[in-house]
Scaffold this motif. Structure first.
Motif, PDB file in Angstrom:
ATOM      1  N   ASP A  97       0.826  -1.210   0.000  1.00 59.80           N
ATOM      2  CA  ASP A  97       0.000   0.000   0.000  1.00 59.80           C
ATOM      3  C   ASP A  97       0.861   1.262   0.000  1.00 59.80           C
ATOM      4  OD1 ASP A  97      -2.298  -1.501  -0.005  1.00 59.80           O
ATOM      5  OD2 ASP A  97      -2.620  -1.373   2.171  1.00 59.80           O
ATOM      6  N   TRP A 132       2.018   1.748  -3.473  1.00 58.18           N
ATOM      7  CA  TRP A 132       0.864   2.152  -4.287  1.00 58.18           C
ATOM      8  C   TRP A 132       0.581   3.643  -4.097  1.00 58.18           C
ATOM      9  CZ3 TRP A 132      -2.642   1.244  -7.969  1.00 58.18           C
ATOM     10  CH2 TRP A 132      -3.855   1.930  -7.930  1.00 58.18           C
ATOM     11  N   SER A 133       0.572   4.096  -2.848  1.00 59.83           N
ATOM     12  CA  SER A 133       0.277   5.498  -2.557  1.00 59.83           C
ATOM     13  C   SER A 133       1.361   6.423  -3.086  1.00 59.83           C
ATOM     14  CB  SER A 133       0.120   5.693  -1.043  1.00 59.83           C
ATOM     15  OG  SER A 133       1.347   5.456  -0.369  1.00 59.83           O
ATOM     16  N   ASN A 140      -4.758  -3.794  -7.114  1.00 62.86           N
ATOM     17  CA  ASN A 140      -3.859  -2.652  -6.953  1.00 62.86           C
ATOM     18  C   ASN A 140      -3.738  -1.869  -8.247  1.00 62.86           C
ATOM     19  OD1 ASN A 140      -2.489  -2.743  -4.156  1.00 62.86           O
ATOM     20  ND2 ASN A 140      -2.561  -4.870  -4.826  1.00 62.86           N
TER      21      ASN A 140
END
Length: 290
Positions: A15, A18-19, A195
């Motif tokens: 995550d 991803w961010s 994702n």
């Protein structure tokens, strides 16, 4: 197999990437794997040194020794003090050092990963009994792709990786953790959309455009366009001698060509395109197509 707690930490790690903008799942897995390897490498090197091998961090390549010798000669020739022998570039590539500079993405991009790409040449000729025996040039194209301005993301990733290995310890348990983590990441990649969408790599886009060799006035038909279709369009536009005009897929047209949806059923039935072209996704349609 990873425990639920370890899977949660791996998910957090994913995550964070991803961010930070690494929305291609394959790229995210690649970057996470490189960091996992750098963490594990320091432990592996410690075992190698205990077995009588030279540390991969301390070894200098011939070109590095030559460059260092030239720098010393220039310093002495200009009347400056002899700078002496420099530390091996790998000394700042240890995970323990990276942890101390945990927000310094520039260090990974400019120092660690260039060193990592030469790792094969720093190994001894007798690695058969180590985990590095099967490396075989797999780090030759290692590049760190995190945005240089995302230092906090790197810090969080390093912290999460340390937490992963803290529960595994050293030896075979750490090796199993590496394998289980990679297997879990791959299983998550298989869930397309979790994702982000899979995006066509740029080199494949260029290959398709070169293969089709589109000309001004032709229509490019994509029967299954994604939400954003600008990449092929921009590539075509760059190759075209003048802006091309294509039917829009309902979005605002960009400069150059637009990657088009197929004509409506009524429009297709009114055309006399050859049967062979109708079966392909790239058949050019007459300029009058709606």
């Amino acid at each position: 197999m990873l425990t639920p707690h370890l899977r949660k930490n791996v998910d957090k790690l994913w995550d964070r990437f991803w961010s930070a903008g690494l929305t291609n799942p394959l790229v995210a897995v690649e970057q996470i794997t490189y960091l996992l390897f750098l963490k594990r490498l320091e432990d592996l090197d410690r075992d190698r040194v205990h077995a009588g091998k030279d540390s991969v961090y301390a070894k200098k390549l011939p070109e590095e020794l030559e460059r260092e010798r030239e720098e010393r000669d220039r310093a002495i020739a200009s009347g400056k003090p002899d700078p002496g022998e420099k530390p091996a570039p790998g000394e700042t590539c240890r995970w323990s050092y990276i942890r101390q500079q945990s927000t310094d993405t520039k260090h990974l991009i400019e120092t660690v990963f260039p060193w990592l790409r030469t790792l094969d040449r720093r190994l001894s000729d007798h690695e058969e009994d180590t985990e590095l025996a099967g490396l075989n040039g797999r780090m030759a194209d290692a590049y760190f792709q995190l945005d240089p301005n995302k230092g906090q993301v790197l810090h969080d990733a390093i912290d999460l990786i340390d937490k992963l290995f803290a529960q595994a310890g050293d030896g075979s348990a750490a090796q199993d953790l590496m394998g289980d983590t990679f297997e879990y990441l791959l299983s998550e990649v298989a869930t397309a959309g979790k994702n982000g969408q899979f995006r066509t790599p740029r080199h494949l886009i260029r290959f398709m455009v070169e293969l089709l060799d589109p000309r001004p006035g032709e229509r490019l038909i994509d029967p299954a366009p994604a939400a954003s279709c600008s990449a092929p369009s921009n590539t075509c536009a760059a190759r075209a001698p003048r802006p091309r005009t294509c039917a829009s897929n309902g979005t605002a047209p960009r400069t150059g060509s637009t990657w088009c949806r197929p004509p409506s059923r009524s429009a297709r039935s009114s055309k006399t395109a050859p049967a062979s072209s109708a079966s392909t996704t790239t058949a050019p349609w007459p300029a009058s197509a709606g």
